[in-house]
Design an enzyme around this catalytic site. Structure first.
Site, short mmCIF file in Angstrom:
data_model
loop_
_atom_site.label_atom_id
_atom_site.label_comp_id
_atom_site.label_asym_id
_atom_site.label_seq_id
_atom_site.Cartn_x
_atom_site.Cartn_y
_atom_site.Cartn_z
N HIS A 180 -3.56 6.96 2.18
CA HIS A 180 -3.81 5.72 1.48
C HIS A 180 -5.28 5.53 1.87
CE1 HIS A 180 -4.28 1.36 0.79
NE2 HIS A 180 -4.14 1.04 2.04
N ASN A 205 -10.52 -0.15 -1.42
CA ASN A 205 -9.02 0.06 -1.21
C ASN A 205 -8.31 -0.91 -2.15
OD1 ASN A 205 -6.39 -0.74 -0.01
ND2 ASN A 205 -7.02 -1.22 1.87
N CYS A 265 0.68 -1.23 -0.16
CA CYS A 265 0.02 -0.08 -0.19
C CYS A 265 0.80 1.23 -0.05
CB CYS A 265 -0.92 0.03 1.23
SG CYS A 265 -2.11 -1.53 1.36
#
Length: 336
Positions: free
Chosen positions: A250, A280, A125
């Site tokens: 993020h 996500n 990520c």
């Protein structure tokens, strides 16, 4: 004996942004038919309403290429000038050639049969921020002149669609940036690292090969450690939090983004919350949200943005970067 070192420009800048998402949109009601969950539960726990899911045979390469092409067009940088491609992904379609190589080939990068340097970065990520840091340093050291940096993921390919703890989060997409020389630094120093003892907090490991995360441990880190890391990133750029106009963190979970913005005192700034409609997307989430909001005029030109990724590994990385000046884009739409 003394070696000669290459010398580059004083700084670099993001010249253009691009993004791509699969055509298929999955809403929470579709997930209700796949597992024990509900639209209300997902919204309350994650803030996610929809996510984009790759179609059959659609890979990271298929998303990275149009995102990179869009960023290149937005930047007005000639393809022949790009001599470095860095792709951040943890869901690469092939071990070799790497995704960056596929992107370079599809865009026809290179001069006289000599292609650009190509590399993939896998820090999950935080991958885009790692990749942007590599590109910035490569250009400033004289090892490259212009770079395309991409974050791209197809997390749906590694999702357990019976596990509501993870399946409600994951999605697919890509975001990209073109980086070029600048007379003054417009991308600040990258601050990167890892958290010892948290390597197993977020994994895609055998034998299942499926995405797993210890949600409580990740949330605890995000609430207690992420603000400290973010403040360090801003300080390393020689700025204060009052200078930051955009928070591009993020897009893991709205329950992480909102508390982070509050802890940093940035709730009155532009806080990207693309997670609500994109889910996500790991390494793609920061550039994807940044590009989408830039191209729809939600983000002004030439303002400081805090880019901050964290996740699997357990890694983190970030920097302050000025948003594009508006070259190759409708600057009127994105003017401060």
């Amino acid at each position: 004996m003394k070696l000669t070192l290459a010398q580059g420009p004083a700084g670099t800048e993001i010249a253009g942004l691009g993004h791509a998402q699969p055509a298929r949109i999955m809403d929470n009601h579709e997930l209700e038919g796949m597992m024990d969950t509900s639209d209300e539960w997902i919204r309350q726990r994650t803030g996610i309403v929809t996510r984009h899911i790759a179609g059959a045979g659609e890979t990271v390469v298929d998303l990275a290429i149009p995102a990179a092409r869009m960023a290149l067009a937005d930047s007005a940088v000639a393809a022949r000038d790009v001599d470095l491609v860095v792709v951040a992904t943890t869901t690469a379609a092939e071990r070799s050639p790497n995704t960056a190589g596929r992107v370079a080939q599809a865009l026809g990068l290179g001069v006289d049969g000599r292609g650009p340097a190509i590399m993939d970065v896998n820090t999950a990520c935080s991958g885009f921020e790692y990749a942007l840091g590599v590109a910035d340093q490569a250009i400033r050291s004289g090892s490259a002149s212009h770079a395309i940096v991409v974050g791209a993921e197809t997390l749906s390919a590694v999702t357990d669609w019976t596990d509501r703890a993870t399946a409600v989060l994951t999605a697919d997409g890509a975001g990209a940036a073109v980086v070029r020389p600048s007379e003054t630094p417009r991308i600040g120093p990258v601050v990167w690292g890892s958290e010892g003892g948290m390597a197993d907090a977020v994994t895609i490991s055998p034998p299942s090969g499926r995405f797993f995360q210890n949600g409580r441990e990740v949330l605890r880190w995000a609430l207690t450690k992420a603000p400290e890391r973010a403040r360090e990133i801003v300080a390393r750029a020689g700025l204060g939090l009052d200078d930051i106009q955009v928070l591009a963190a993020h897009q893991a979970n709205l329950r992480i983004i909102e508390p982070l913005a509050e802890a940093l005192g940035l709730t009155d700034r532009i806080v990207i919350t693309d997670v609500t409609e994109s889910g996500n997307t790991s390494a793609a989430s920061v550039p994807l949200g940044l590009s989408k909001w830039w191209h729809t005029g939600k983000i002004p030109a030439d303002v400081p943005a805090l880019l901050f990724g964290f996740g699997g590994g357990f890694t983190y990385a970030g920097m302050v970067a000025m948003t594009p000046r508006g070259t190759g884009h409708d600057a009127g739409t994105n003017s401060p």
